[in-house]
Design a protein around this motif. Structure first.
Motif, short mmCIF file in Angstrom:
data_model
loop_
_atom_site.label_atom_id
_atom_site.label_comp_id
_atom_site.label_asym_id
_atom_site.label_seq_id
_atom_site.Cartn_x
_atom_site.Cartn_y
_atom_site.Cartn_z
N VAL A 48 0.83 -1.21 0.00
CA VAL A 48 0.00 0.00 0.00
C VAL A 48 0.86 1.26 0.00
N GLY A 49 2.14 1.12 -0.37
CA GLY A 49 2.96 2.29 -0.56
C GLY A 49 3.95 2.62 0.53
N ALA A 50 4.01 1.82 1.60
CA ALA A 50 4.99 2.06 2.66
C ALA A 50 6.37 1.60 2.19
N CYS A 51 7.42 2.09 2.85
CA CYS A 51 8.78 1.82 2.41
C CYS A 51 9.61 1.17 3.52
N VAL A 52 10.41 0.19 3.14
CA VAL A 52 11.31 -0.47 4.09
C VAL A 52 12.68 0.20 4.01
N ALA A 53 13.22 0.56 5.15
CA ALA A 53 14.53 1.22 5.19
C ALA A 53 15.63 0.27 4.73
N SER A 54 16.61 0.82 4.03
CA SER A 54 17.72 0.00 3.55
C SER A 54 19.06 0.64 3.89
N ASP A 55 19.06 1.66 4.77
CA ASP A 55 20.27 2.42 5.03
C ASP A 55 20.74 2.33 6.48
N LEU A 56 20.30 1.31 7.23
CA LEU A 56 20.71 1.18 8.61
C LEU A 56 22.15 0.69 8.71
N THR A 57 22.80 1.03 9.81
CA THR A 57 24.16 0.55 10.04
C THR A 57 24.20 -0.97 10.06
N HIS A 58 23.22 -1.58 10.73
CA HIS A 58 23.06 -3.03 10.73
C HIS A 58 21.58 -3.32 10.54
N ALA A 59 21.28 -4.29 9.70
CA ALA A 59 19.87 -4.58 9.37
C ALA A 59 19.20 -5.49 10.39
N ALA A 60 19.99 -6.04 11.34
CA ALA A 60 19.41 -6.98 12.30
C ALA A 60 20.17 -6.91 13.61
N ALA A 61 19.55 -7.50 14.64
CA ALA A 61 20.19 -7.65 15.94
C ALA A 61 21.01 -8.94 15.89
N TRP A 62 22.27 -8.82 15.52
CA TRP A 62 23.11 -9.99 15.30
C TRP A 62 23.33 -10.79 16.59
N ALA A 63 23.46 -12.07 16.45
CA ALA A 63 23.78 -12.95 17.58
C ALA A 63 24.48 -14.20 17.06
N PRO A 64 25.48 -14.69 17.78
CA PRO A 64 26.07 -15.97 17.39
C PRO A 64 25.11 -17.11 17.73
N VAL A 65 24.89 -17.98 16.78
CA VAL A 65 24.02 -19.14 17.03
C VAL A 65 24.75 -20.41 16.59
N SER A 66 24.34 -21.51 17.17
CA SER A 66 24.85 -22.82 16.74
C SER A 66 23.69 -23.62 16.18
N ARG A 67 24.04 -24.52 15.28
CA ARG A 67 23.01 -25.30 14.58
C ARG A 67 22.62 -26.53 15.39
N VAL A 68 21.38 -26.54 15.86
CA VAL A 68 20.86 -27.68 16.62
C VAL A 68 20.07 -28.56 15.66
N PRO A 69 20.48 -29.81 15.46
CA PRO A 69 19.77 -30.68 14.51
C PRO A 69 18.37 -31.02 14.99
N ALA A 127 6.77 9.73 14.42
CA ALA A 127 6.80 9.59 15.88
C ALA A 127 5.47 9.14 16.46
N SER A 128 4.44 9.03 15.62
CA SER A 128 3.15 8.49 16.05
C SER A 128 2.95 7.06 15.60
N ALA A 129 4.01 6.44 15.09
CA ALA A 129 4.01 5.05 14.60
C ALA A 129 3.22 4.89 13.31
N ARG A 130 2.92 5.99 12.63
CA ARG A 130 2.20 5.90 11.35
C ARG A 130 3.17 5.55 10.24
N ALA A 131 2.82 4.57 9.41
CA ALA A 131 3.65 4.18 8.28
C ALA A 131 3.71 5.31 7.27
N LEU A 132 4.91 5.49 6.68
CA LEU A 132 5.13 6.60 5.75
C LEU A 132 5.33 6.08 4.34
#
Length: 605
Positions: free
Chosen positions: A311-332, A510-515
């Protein structure tokens, strides 16, 4: 596919994590009619697996503990951490409204917190606090949810003890010290017996802690306010009249249902931690979208972002990091796939080190999970995979466990057999099995041991910051975060890039309205939680910077939807005409008769 008669409400919330439920509960408390839809069978999203901490500077619990700070101190810390002299207007709103949000929930709902007066910020930079900026949900008795307890997402299985959540702080310390302290042994025994009884009679633990307790408290508050909660109900598309978002078309039990929201729609779907296409675009280390293993629920596949974009909202692509990084291990898993175990706790305990394939340390292991991964990315060459190994000796594994492998009295055999835990009698043999430079690993461990026994880490200063010490072992000296690796067998697990959630989301005000692309609000559309672009601009200054802003902006969105002013600004005009109110009341009456309030997916079966 058949189409059912429409449902009518004031506010439609898409997603049932803490941010979405905060919006729902606040709106319902302000006398709005609310529907929450959740595509998964269970409620709670990533929040139900989280630690349940919120970062809220100047919160009322800290003030009650005698910790009073000026607002400018928080601003100074964030300017430094976000590397910007001018803060996002949403940051200013968060700092002002966060304490009010805590007051609101503590004063009007089942949501109750305890103070994190001794929880320091991640970094000892200018303006940081030694404690008082964090709160955590108090434990909750799941029996109070009645049958709805079966709709609450259980704690993450790979980190829980047979489904029993263990809170940080005193609760965890009792379990870790059960072999050294009779009182801790008694405490742990009582907790285990209670959990066993709950499993026997109820099929799950009912002493809820951490994020599970937070979601349970929000869920109870929503039920008390007649919020309609629909599970197994994915949103297929948003409904519009011109530019205005009017609701959504959802699917449930093979039927399409229109939900018309007179005031607006709040997107709270948990970001995109399992959306491989968007990951490939935004994560440098995952060009195919498959090289990243998030610890978030598998259902978090970016629905909210796609709905907003439609509906026309935009996802930011200019953040310093796109996620909250964490080390993970693979549990089968039994189905042949893998779950991600997030390594949040043990890295800071004495007796652990992390190395890359070259056998060298690259990071202060006791720093935050996000900082750990940032250091790994920086140390990784352009043709290398960003992987590392977390290593400890037998004594340390028996005391703290190592990732998915549990501490004493649980045997390590299962974890070794399934290829998760690497075990060897010597460091040289451990290095051979892991593909690590054996000579360099021996040199690294030898140098580390010398410093650990003196309580000093000359390479990375581990254990010198207040945060490091808080994460370490209080009973261990001279440095609570440093311990030597001396006694074989030795153990290792492979750490790969992962995350706890995503930062890149829909641009909002600042009112949480999508832009939209021009920065103008899209009428009737709001985004909160990880569907909202992070107010921290892709930085991670302290624990709780996801849930804190998430619940605050959920609270703000609900107030705006109710037509209330935020920060002294004129309220958004959400007032309905008399004719609309009458028509809405008639439609609600018919809707309630056809779709009873308070039932989840069974409503449409």
């Amino acid at each position: 596919m058949s189409i059912s008669d429409p449902l009518i409400c004031d506010v439609l919330v898409v997603g049932s994590g803490a941010s979405g439920l905060a919006a729902a509960v606040t709106a319902a408390q302000l006398n709005l009619d609310v529907i929450v839809v959740e595509k998964e069978p269970q409620l709670g999203g990533t929040s139900a697996w989280s630690g349940g901490w919120l970062w809220i500077p100047r919160n009322p619990l800290a003030i009650a503990d005698g910790i009073v700070e000026d607002l400018e101190q928080s601003r100074i810390y964030l300017r430094h951490e976000l590397r910007s002299e001018v803060l996002d207007p949403r940051v200013e709103t968060f700092l002002e409204q966060g304490p009010k949000m805590i007051d609101f929930f503590q004063g009007h709902t089942e949501v109750q917190f305890f103070s994190g007066s001794k929880m320091p910020d991640f970094h000892a930079s200018e303006g940081y606090a030694k404690g008082g900026r964090s709160v955590c949900a108090q434990p909750f008795d799941g029996r109070r949810l009645g049958l709805w307890i079966n709709k609450l997402r259980r704690p993450l299985d790979v980190i829980s003890l047979a489904g029993m959540g263990i809170a940080g702080g005193a609760d965890l310390n009792h379990f870790l010290n059960a072999r050294q302290s009779p009182s801790s042994l008694l405490y742990a025994g009582k907790r285990l017996l209670r959990h066993a009884r709950d499993l026997l009679f109820h099929g799950r633990g009912l002493h809820l802690v951490n994020g599970n307790a937070l979601v349970a408290r929000l869920l109870k508050s929503a039920l008390d306010r007649q919020v309609r909660l629909l599970t197994d109900t994915p949103v297929r598309e948003l409904l519009r009249d011109g530019e205005r978002v009017l609701g959504a078309r959802v699917e449930s039990a093979g039927r399409l249902i229109e939900i018309r929201a007179r005031r607006g729609v709040v997107l709270a779907c948990g970001g995109f931690p399992h959306d491989q296409q968007r990951i490939a675009r935004l994560f440098r280390h995952a060009p195919n979208g498959t090289e990243h293993l998030s610890a978030a629920p598998k259902g978090n596949t970016g629905d909210g972002l796609r709905l907003g974009e439609s509906v026309g909202a935009c996802v930011a692509s200019d953040l310093t990091h796109a996620a909250a990084w964490a080390p993970v291990s693979r549990v089968p898993r039994e189905d042949g796939g893998f779950s991600g175990f997030p390594h949040l706790m043990e890295r800071a305990k004495p007796g652990f080190i992390a190395v890359r394939q070259n056998g060298q340390r690259f990071v202060n292991e006791a720093d935050s999970y996000h900082d750990f991964m940032c250091a790994l990315f920086e140390a990784t060459g352009p043709r290398e995979a960003p992987v590392s190994w977390l290593i400890c000796d037998h004594r340390t594994q028996r005391r703290y466990g190592l990732g998915w492998s549990k501490p004493f009295p649980f045997p390590t055999t299962k974890y070794v057999r399934e290829g998760y835990l690497i075990k060897a009698p010597t460091l040289v043999e451990l290095a051979r099995q892991c593909g690590i430079d054996a000579q360099q690993l021996e040199e690294t461990v030898s140098a580390f041991n010398l410093g650990a026994e003196l309580g000093h880490d000359p390479l990375f200063q581990r254990g010198e910051s207040l945060y490091n010490r808080a994460q370490g072992e209080v009973l261990h000296g001279p440095n609570p975060s440093l311990g030597s690796l001396r006694r074989g067998p030795f153990y290792a697990v492979k750490l790969v890039p992962g995350s706890l959630g995503t930062f890149a989301g829909l641009n909002t005000d600042a009112s949480a309205r999508a832009l939209d692309e021009h920065g103008a609000p899209i009428p009737g559309l709001f985004a909160v939680g990880n569907d909202m672009n992070s107010i921290m601009n892709g930085h991670y200054p302290s624990g709780g910077i996801t849930l804190g802003p998430g619940m605050t902006f959920g609270y703000i969105a609900a107030k705006v939807l109710a037509g209330q002013a935020i920060d002294g600004n004129q309220p958004v005009n959400m007032t309905l005409s008399k004719a609309e109110k009458i028509a809405g009341a008639d439609e609600r009456t018919r809707s309630d008769q056809e779709h009873p309030t308070g039932v989840c997916n069974e409503t449409y079966q």
